[in-house]
Design an enzyme around this catalytic site. Sequence first.
Site, PDB file in Angstrom:
ATOM      1  N   CYS A 186     -15.472  -5.930  30.827  1.00  0.00           N
ATOM      2  CA  CYS A 186     -16.724  -6.008  29.601  1.00  0.00           C
ATOM      3  C   CYS A 186     -17.288  -7.665  30.988  1.00  0.00           C
ATOM      4  CB  CYS A 186     -16.285  -6.333  28.761  1.00  0.00           C
ATOM      5  SG  CYS A 186     -17.890  -7.232  27.768  1.00  0.00           S
TER       6      CYS A 186
ATOM      7  N   CYS B 291     -18.819  -5.669  21.996  1.00  0.00           N
ATOM      8  CA  CYS B 291     -17.577  -7.443  22.073  1.00  0.00           C
ATOM      9  C   CYS B 291     -17.714  -7.688  20.942  1.00  0.00           C
ATOM     10  CB  CYS B 291     -18.623  -8.461  22.305  1.00  0.00           C
ATOM     11  SG  CYS B 291     -19.288  -8.186  24.302  1.00  0.00           S
TER      12      CYS B 291
ATOM     13  N   CYS C 229      10.056 -20.051  -7.308  1.00  0.00           N
ATOM     14  CA  CYS C 229      10.109 -20.528  -6.321  1.00  0.00           C
ATOM     15  C   CYS C 229       8.814 -19.983  -5.690  1.00  0.00           C
ATOM     16  CB  CYS C 229      11.584 -20.324  -5.308  1.00  0.00           C
ATOM     17  SG  CYS C 229      12.222 -18.340  -5.335  1.00  0.00           S
TER      18      CYS C 229
ATOM     19  N   CYS D 105      15.903  -0.523 -11.533  1.00  0.00           N
ATOM     20  CA  CYS D 105      14.977  -1.122 -13.183  1.00  0.00           C
ATOM     21  C   CYS D 105      13.991  -2.061 -12.421  1.00  0.00           C
ATOM     22  CB  CYS D 105      16.477  -1.301 -13.471  1.00  0.00           C
ATOM     23  SG  CYS D 105      16.157  -3.424 -14.310  1.00  0.00           S
TER      24      CYS D 105
ATOM     25  N   CYS E 150      16.786 -16.799  -5.694  1.00  0.00           N
ATOM     26  CA  CYS E 150      16.910 -18.140  -6.464  1.00  0.00           C
ATOM     27  C   CYS E 150      17.651 -18.015  -7.563  1.00  0.00           C
ATOM     28  CB  CYS E 150      16.064 -19.164  -6.796  1.00  0.00           C
ATOM     29  SG  CYS E 150      14.487 -17.881  -7.549  1.00  0.00           S
TER      30      CYS E 150
ATOM     31  N   CYS F 272       4.665  -7.075 -14.607  1.00  0.00           N
ATOM     32  CA  CYS F 272       4.461  -8.537 -15.066  1.00  0.00           C
ATOM     33  C   CYS F 272       4.304  -9.165 -13.821  1.00  0.00           C
ATOM     34  CB  CYS F 272       3.953  -8.596 -16.233  1.00  0.00           C
ATOM     35  SG  CYS F 272       5.408  -9.400 -17.263  1.00  0.00           S
TER      36      CYS F 272
ATOM     37  N   CYS G 195       4.268  -6.935 -21.324  1.00  0.00           N
ATOM     38  CA  CYS G 195       4.325  -6.139 -20.319  1.00  0.00           C
ATOM     39  C   CYS G 195       2.812  -4.836 -20.498  1.00  0.00           C
ATOM     40  CB  CYS G 195       5.212  -5.690 -19.938  1.00  0.00           C
ATOM     41  SG  CYS G 195       6.499  -6.344 -19.123  1.00  0.00           S
TER      42      CYS G 195
END
Length: 427
Positions: free
Chosen positions: A76, A89, A119, A129, A136, A144, A162
């Site tokens: 171009c 462009c 963390c 589940c 950690c 939630c 929740c």
Amino acid sequence: MAHKCNAICDEAIVRKLVSKKHPDLTEKFDRFLLESYIEDNKKVKWCPSTPHCGNAIRIDDDEFCEVECSCSLQFCFHCLSEAHSPCSCLMWELWTKKCRDESETVNWITVHTKPCPKCHKPVEKNGGCNLVSCICGQAFCWLCGGATGRNHTWSNINGHSCGRYKEDEKMNSERAKNELCRYMHYHNRYKAHADSFKLESKLKETVKENVSILESKDSKLRDFTWITNGLYRLFRSRRILSYSYPFAFYMFGDDLFKDEMSKDAREIKQNLFEVQQQQLEANVEKLSKFIEEPIAEQDEKTILVTRMEIINLSVIVDNLCKKMYECIETDLLGTLQFGTHSISPYLSKGIVKAAELSVCHYPTDIKAGKRPAHDDNTPGEATDSDSLLVSASSGDGGCSSRKRNRKESIKRSMIDLNLPSEIVDGN
């Protein structure tokens, strides 16, 4: 160079004075003069090839055009990136950045992972589940995102609930998911056609071999330019089809034109564009199928049928490309309030190939247009690689709804890819 001296020290005088004591500096002066001219002139730019070929391209008309250097690089002229029409462009710059950076990776992480409340690392669930555990050691609720103990059950949830609806988090998650799906839709189709273009580029050698075999046979068919013309029409339309998907991504998204179109107007224009896109896509695939046929193994009657199909599909594809560009320039970009998006016009004969100009030591001669007549289709051999300037004119019979000024005075030898071989040979 004295105070109030009115004498003009032009290039010829500088060259004469310099050459007396330092002959080698004359060549360097010419080079710097040429570079200064190119850097200050909007209609002349260096070819962006890597490694640099040393060529500079001069255009005669609109800077929004695509050119091919004598080193075979197509780009171009306005933004010096690869040829990308019908993308503007700005659209192409945003698209390449989006594909290059990690913006969509972030979207994927947002959709498929949740941050650990301790963390804050993203965690992906690998089981059924909804009580998950980070590396950690922190356990938290997948529903939630709240930290929990190990005794998380539907009847006993420690420290959080929740069941509460959190509108912002839900909306952000859904928006990220929709944006990811939309991007993947356009990117997959863009990539599919780009990959098809790369694979079809290998057809050049196959077509040459088939034509050589057929020409060696004792047959009434002696002219096979129709398959070569169809092959280049396939390359041209395939690239346009590929770049039409990044264009649609930004044209009908919220990144650039959110406030310039109503929702209903956007939907109508999107449907119109996608119908044209689908028609072009269907005929490009048909053309690709016929060109990939092993014509060297076919009998004469089958070759005649294949020939007519390729010629007809070449004309259809060319007309569909024209209509798509007219739609983009008139119905889409032409209706915007701010004209910040311009695209290179569609040229039926393909991207303009630059032709070599004679080496010129005086940029003033270049400015005055003093150059020999040349053929815009066939690039010549460079006689001086240190100061090669090539020229490209965007004149063509292609469509442009913005009525660009085009110079028709330059003679061309480019073959019209739409014409049957008999007409081409007759001209």
